[in-house]
Design a protein around this motif. Structure first.
Motif, mmCIF file in Angstrom:
data_model
loop_
_atom_site.group_PDB
_atom_site.id
_atom_site.type_symbol
_atom_site.label_atom_id
_atom_site.label_comp_id
_atom_site.label_asym_id
_atom_site.label_seq_id
_atom_site.Cartn_x
_atom_site.Cartn_y
_atom_site.Cartn_z
ATOM 1 N N ILE A 1 2.137 0.496 3.124
ATOM 2 C CA ILE A 1 0.706 0.617 3.020
ATOM 3 C C ILE A 1 0.138 1.830 3.569
ATOM 4 C CG2 ILE A 1 -1.324 -0.299 4.871
ATOM 5 C CD1 ILE A 1 0.427 -3.032 4.754
ATOM 6 N N LEU A 2 0.770 2.448 4.473
ATOM 7 C CA LEU A 2 0.384 3.679 4.910
ATOM 8 C C LEU A 2 0.471 5.128 3.867
ATOM 9 C CD1 LEU A 2 2.082 4.112 8.428
ATOM 10 C CD2 LEU A 2 -0.203 3.749 7.993
ATOM 11 N N ILE A 3 1.292 4.599 3.040
ATOM 12 C CA ILE A 3 1.434 5.785 1.744
ATOM 13 C C ILE A 3 0.386 5.408 0.885
ATOM 14 C CG2 ILE A 3 3.042 4.627 0.400
ATOM 15 C CD1 ILE A 3 3.602 8.153 1.131
ATOM 16 N N GLY A 4 0.248 4.075 0.572
ATOM 17 C CA GLY A 4 -0.793 3.549 -0.417
ATOM 18 C C GLY A 4 -2.208 3.977 0.015
ATOM 19 N N MET A 5 -2.576 3.753 1.571
ATOM 20 C CA MET A 5 -3.875 4.140 1.812
ATOM 21 C C MET A 5 -4.102 5.835 1.522
ATOM 22 S SD MET A 5 -4.560 1.942 5.056
ATOM 23 C CE MET A 5 -5.029 3.259 6.132
ATOM 24 N N LEU B 1 -3.957 -4.982 1.304
ATOM 25 C CA LEU B 1 -3.676 -6.197 0.947
ATOM 26 C C LEU B 1 -2.337 -6.085 -0.121
ATOM 27 C CD1 LEU B 1 -4.345 -9.335 0.872
ATOM 28 C CD2 LEU B 1 -5.661 -9.079 -1.324
ATOM 29 N N ALA B 2 -2.508 -5.275 -1.132
ATOM 30 C CA ALA B 2 -1.449 -4.899 -2.152
ATOM 31 C C ALA B 2 -0.049 -4.848 -1.495
ATOM 32 C CB ALA B 2 -1.949 -4.288 -3.025
ATOM 33 N N GLY B 3 -0.298 -3.803 -0.449
ATOM 34 C CA GLY B 3 1.034 -3.534 0.307
ATOM 35 C C GLY B 3 1.733 -4.698 0.866
#
Lengths: 352, 244, 289, 241
Positions: free
Chosen positions: C19-23, C239-241
């Motif tokens: 999530i952190l990387i995706g954000m 959400l996706a994460g």
């Protein structure tokens, strides 16, 4: 503005190889120049082994040769049609694994596997190209990256069929007319021959109406459609051509290395192929070759270890994008033109 | 008092030259219009003034200060605010958020809140559609929002680029009364670009006639209205002769 | 049941890093239009920096903060020194980021070495709730991520800066007309995304060892998450994460772990082809001004 | 029956109706003009005819064949070729190559016969760009770029050429040179349908004008009758003038 929007789809930076008036590489005088250069190059390169160079040099030359063949595929796709890929090593892998699997499971040797490798890689190229009809720019590049990573996972999980993580071995190429391809010199000439065919084919494509069509798609897809060009079909066509070159390179690679494993065809080799074509420049005939030579010979010439040389490639790539958008080949061409221009001017001054 | 002065302005997009030697002024509280056919370079002048496009040559002075080449966000901070062509409402943000954005450069939060109420009381639709997404508004409602959003910055000069574009005739009439109110109620000068000559002529005090990137006529609006050049620009020479 | 809860916490802790990387990827793409391929290396450097500072004798959580600073500074330099020159040509920015990722990997190998690195378990505690054994560090990772997600979410949806950011993502030139200094926001977002990557890297090395080549694995997951959620859409990335983390966790636990990475790749290709703007609605990049 | 028959053509973008049921018939042996204020749906009309967007409703018939919803390149190959307001050339390629591509790969003539132009140079001479063949298309001045746009479209061998604001941004001199070029086309067997705002330009070229406003046709007739139509006056200058 529409123009700027379109530019998003045109990966090369401003101008590129055609930046200045009168630098059309396809005008007749340029063609003669190119042919003369090609002949000189082939004579020089063919003479290399007789110059008593070491085996190490020869093996780097072979690597450079088949890498360049693969790069010509990417060059066609990126330089002419304007579509970049960071999954090109997967096409190479399809060619190599086709040959290796035919040899291991069916006992089919090099010469019979050669067309199979080329055709299967071309088909794979076309399939990977399909999403490009819907998706462009950075998004499509990510798709190519995914395909490449997927291939590696499939090869690694393929059990004895693909040799899993350890990979597959192949035998040697059967003799033709008594030529023993186990000898490095002879393999060198085989690769050189394939490279010459690749160069000639690329030259023919670039200077044909097909090549012009690809460039039209690169420069302005909307206008290309409006004058009746079937853009989708030609895009798939160029992906297949790109795959075919990579397939040829793949089979040459596997019979040179005699052993292949999935990591040869993963994300990193793909990134380096993209890097080489950017470095050399994809739009000019000699761009991919120059890219392959720089990347393969640079560590040797400058005596760099692999880690340092990779840092050097990365830095070179940044410099090329920021300062020399057409690649090293167009930079060399610009210098050549500039020097030529100076000479002509001096000559005309002296004459008058 | 002259608020905005443009002197010898030249603009271009890359190699394509647009404006040649344009000079014009807008006084404090004045309503000035630039009229001309499509492609005459009207919007490009506005883009240069509002800071979206760097002029090739020339000087722009605002309130005695040289502002040539200043970026758009700085210009907005100074009180030169543009409601761009095509309205450019933030479609996914609510009406209220659009209004708040208009006041981004202001520091007085209480003043901003009061102004939002002021806008909502003046433009009813902004109150009734307060929490609706900007994109759900009709073209005319979006134009009202675009003007109100521009006013939220408390501009010294509000630049309107083709406010009647794509609006139904009844809405065009409404735009007309709003433009007058911008000056009378909100104390801002207005620089207006219009292809709809009737709207421009009805609301403005002075005008500049633009053709091929150059000013070909200027003066009080009554004079422009009567000029044969005006008819010619819109209907061609034949019709100008027929009309005389 | 106990196993399920433990599995859930494990999956969530891995999902946190994703999530952190995706954000970060999604924020940077939304505003700058660049898919930053080197973002995975930013995370790797965050992890390596944490390892380095812990090796110097610092407390893990102090090292974590320092790692965030280091990677934030790296993001600042990359944006100001490289990517600002390619803002009008995102494709060039993307290819440049590939070069940057190669450089960063090998510089780390050069400075340290290519072997995997780990820190001693920073908390070294197992919480026992009933029959459920929860490794404390994993819970802490989930908690930190939750806090960061909440801060980011409220920052974007409620604050004045968040509003201006959303406006800039939607339409840069109109945002400038509103007085918003979009260029500064681009730098700000790049730095913030980098700090998130630094945090992700630090948390990751708190969970398991990493090598200088971890970036290329993690970037793929980052792409999947940001694309599933819709580029530029932070809620979507979160959400996706979570979804991806759970799918991965359960497939690793109960299914075919060797195919775990393939799932995300296939998902990504399908999404890109079917809905390139992302499942939950995102952007195809900033409009050219 | 005219070559291009359009019946009840509708195009909506979400809730915005760009074309609200347009009926038109455009012949392929003369010059027809389409005028209307900004946002009246003129360019959308061209985009729908040439397959850039599929129509929301209605039909487009070209020489008796229904072409609605066909791909742009298929429509171009049937002899319906258009130019663009913005994307006029292949900017990174030499001017000659721009035209050559269209000559080689462009549309096919509906009525057969000899190609009109045998070489790019011949066509470049025709549009007044002779000697510019080796210039880089992207670095040409605007007026030349417009002419190149027309040359590329002509090279694609049109039966009906759709010109989208060819005079926008041109000086009077450039516009009248372009008009001299366009007026020759019907005599060569190429019909022209022309969008422009430039009224001097339009009245000089067109015997017939069609006026669009808010996606509907409000006038259609001889240029003189249309120009004196009060409805048209209202649209352009407003009632009071």
């Amino acid at each position: 503005m529409t123009m700027e929007f379109l530019n998003l789809k045109m990966p090369m930076v401003r101008g590129g190889s055609h930046a200045k008036a009168g630098t059309d590489p396809h005008s007749p005088d340029r063609r003669i120049e190119q042919i003369v250069f090609a002949v000189a190059l082939i004579v020089l390169v063919a003479a290399l082994p007789s110059l008593n160079i070491g085996y190490r040099f020869l093996s780097i030359a072979i690597t450079t040769g088949y890498t360049a063949i693969a790069l010509y595929g990417l060059g066609l796709q990126f330089g002419q049609a304007g579509i970049m890929s960071v999954g090109h090593a997967a096409m190479l892998g399809i060619g190599a694994y086709t040959a290796a699997m035919l040899s291991n499971h069916l006992g089919i040797g090099f010469w019979a596997a050669l067309p199979a490798s080329i055709v299967l890689a071309a088909i794979a190229g076309g399939l990977v190209g399909l999403p490009s009809l819907r998706v462009s720019g950075q998004h499509y590049i990510i798709i190519t990256f995914c395909f490449c990573a997927l291939l590696v996972i499939c090869l690694t999980n393929g059990g004895s069929f693909t040799g899993a993580a350890t990979g597959l071995d192949v035998g040697s190429i059967p003799r033709v007319l008594g030529i023993n391809f186990d000898k490095l010199f002879n393999y060198y000439y085989l690769v050189l021959g394939a490279l010459a065919i690749t160069l000639a084919t690329t030259y023919a494509i670039m200077n044909s109406s097909y090549g012009r069509t690809l460039r039209a798609i690169r420069e302005n897809e909307q206008l290309a459609r409006a004058i009746g060009i079937n853009v989708d079909m030609h895009k798939i066509g160029v992906f297949m051509a790109s795959g075919a070159f990579a397939g040829l390179a793949g089979i040459l690679q596997v019979y040179y290395l005699r052993h292949i494993s999935p990591t040869l065809y993963g994300a990193f080799p793909s990134l380096y192929l993209a890097l080489m074509v950017m470095l050399g420049g994809g739009r000019l005939l000699y761009g991919p070759l120059i890219g392959a030579i720089i990347v393969n010979f640079l560590p040797e010439v400058m005596d760099l270890n692999p880690v340092d040389s990779r840092i050097a490639y990365g830095v070179a790539l940044l410099i090329v994008i920021l300062l020399l958008p057409g690649g090293v080949s167009s930079g060399l061409l610009a210098i050549y033109r500039w020097v030529g221009g100076l000479l002509v001017r001096r000559g005309s001054k002296a004459g008058s | 008092m002259t608020l905005l002065t443009v002197e010898h302005l030249y603009t271009a997009y890359g190699a394509v030259k647009v404006n040649h030697n344009v000079s014009m002024t807008v006084g404090e509280g004045e309503i000035v219009t630039i009229i001309g056919p499509n492609g005459a370079g009207k919007s490009t002048i506005l883009r240069a003034i509002s800071g979206l496009l760097k002029p090739k040559q020339g000087a722009i002075t605002f309130d005695g200060r040289n502002v040539t080449g200043l970026a758009a966000d700085r210009m907005a901070g100074l009180g030169v605010v543009m409601a761009p062509e095509g309205r450019k409402i933030f479609a996914d943000l609510t009406v209220r958020e659009n209004l708040k954005l208009g006041a981004y450069a202001r520091k007085d939060q209480s003043g901003v809140d009061a102004d939002i109420e002021l806008m909502e009381s003046y433009f009813d639709i902004l109150a009734t559609k307060r929490d609706a997404k900007g994109g759900t508004l009709s073209g005319g409602q979006q134009q009202m929002l675009a003007i109100a959003r521009g006013l939220m910055a408390r501009p010294r000069i509000l630049i309107l680029d083709e406010p009647s574009l794509g609006l139904a005739p009844v809405m065009v009439k409404e735009v007309r009364s709003v433009v007058a109110a911008v000056r009378d109620k909100f104390n801002a000068a207005v620089l207006l670009v219009e292809q709809n000559a009737s709207l421009a002529l009805a609301v403005s005090e002075r005008g500049y006639l633009l053709q091929h990137g150059q000013i070909v006529a200027s003066g009080p609006i009554e004079e422009l209205r009567e000029s044969s050049l005006m008819r010619e620009l819109y209907f061609g020479e034949q019709s100008a002769q027929a009309g005389e | 049941m106990e196993i399920l809860i433990q599995q859930l916490v494990n999956s969530l802790s891995v999902a946190s890093v994703t999530i952190l990387i995706g954000m970060g990827i999604t924020l940077i793409f939304g505003l700058a239009g660049i898919v930053n391929f080197a973002h995975g290396e930013f995370l790797m450097i965050g992890g390596i920096a944490t390892w380095f500072f812990v090796g110097m004798g610092l407390n893990f959580f102090v090292a974590l903060v320092l790692a965030m600073v280091v990677v934030g500074a790296l993001g600042f330099v990359a944006e100001r020194g490289l990517f600002r020159f390619t803002l009008d040509r995102p494709m060039n920015g993307f290819i440049m980021s590939i070069g940057l990722s190669v450089i960063l990997q090998h510089v780390v190998v050069r400075v340290f070495d290519e072997f995997q690195k780990s820190t001693p378990d920073p908390l070294n505690t197992v919480w026992v709730v009933g029959d459920v054994h929860i490794i404390a560090m994993r819970a802490v990772v989930v908690a930190i991520t939750a806090v960061v997600v909440a801060i980011t979410y409220f920052g974007i949806s409620r604050s004045r800066y968040g509003l201006a950011l959303r406006a800039s993502v939607a339409d840069q030139s109109t945002a400038e007309l509103m007085g918003i200094p979009v260029r500064r926001y681009v730098t700000g977002v790049f730095v913030y995304g980098s700090i998130l990557a630094g945090l992700g890297g630090a948390l990751m090395i708190g969970l398991f060892p990493i090598t200088p080549f971890v970036g290329s694995v993690i970037i793929t997951r980052g792409f999947v998450v940001s694309l599933m959620g819709g580029l530029g859409n932070v809620n979507g990335a979160v959400l996706a994460g979570l979804v991806l983390g759970l799918v991965d966790g359960f497939s690793a636990g109960y299914g075919y772990p060797e195919w775990t990475d393939a799932y995300s790749l296939v998902i990504m290709i399908v999404i890109l082809v079917v809905r390139p703007q992302g499942l939950l609605g995102g952007t195809l990049g900033p409009k050219a001004s | 029956m005219a070559a291009l028959e359009i019946n009840g053509l509708r195009k909506a973008f979400g809730g915005v109706i760009a074309l609200g049921g347009v009926d038109l018939s455009i012949p392929d042996d003369r010059i027809t003009g389409v005028v209307g204020p900004n946002g009246s749906g003129k360019t959308t009309l061209f985009n729908v005819i040439t397959g850039v967007y599929p129509p929301t409703g209605g039909s487009i018939t070209w020489h008796g064949e229904d072409i609605s919803g066909r791909a742009p390149h298929q429509i171009a190959r049937k002899g319906l070729v258009r130019t663009f307001q913005q994307a006029m050339s292949f900017p990174g390629l030499p001017v000659k190559e721009n035209v050559q591509i269209a000559l080689e790969r462009g549309g096919r003539q509906l009525r057969g016969g000899e190609p009109r132009w045998h070489s790019p140079e011949e066509l470049l001479d025709f549009v007044g760009l002779g000697g510019r063949g080796n210039d880089d298309a992207g670095s040409m001045p605007f007026g030349n770029l417009r002419r190149l746009g027309v040359a590329v479209a002509l090279a694609a061998n049109p039966v009906l050429l759709l010109l989208d604001e060819p005079a926008a941004g041109l000086s009077d001199g450039e516009a009248s040179m372009l008009a001299d070029l366009i007026i020759k086309l019907p005599g060569m067997g190429i019909g022209v349908c022309l969008i422009d705002h430039h009224m001097t330009f339009m009245t000089a070229l067109c015997q017939r004008l069609i006026v669009l406003d808010f996606g509907t046709k409000i006038a259609d007739g001889t240029t003189q009758s249309v120009l004196t139509d009060p409805k048209v006056m209202e649209v352009y200058l407003g009632g009071e003038l």
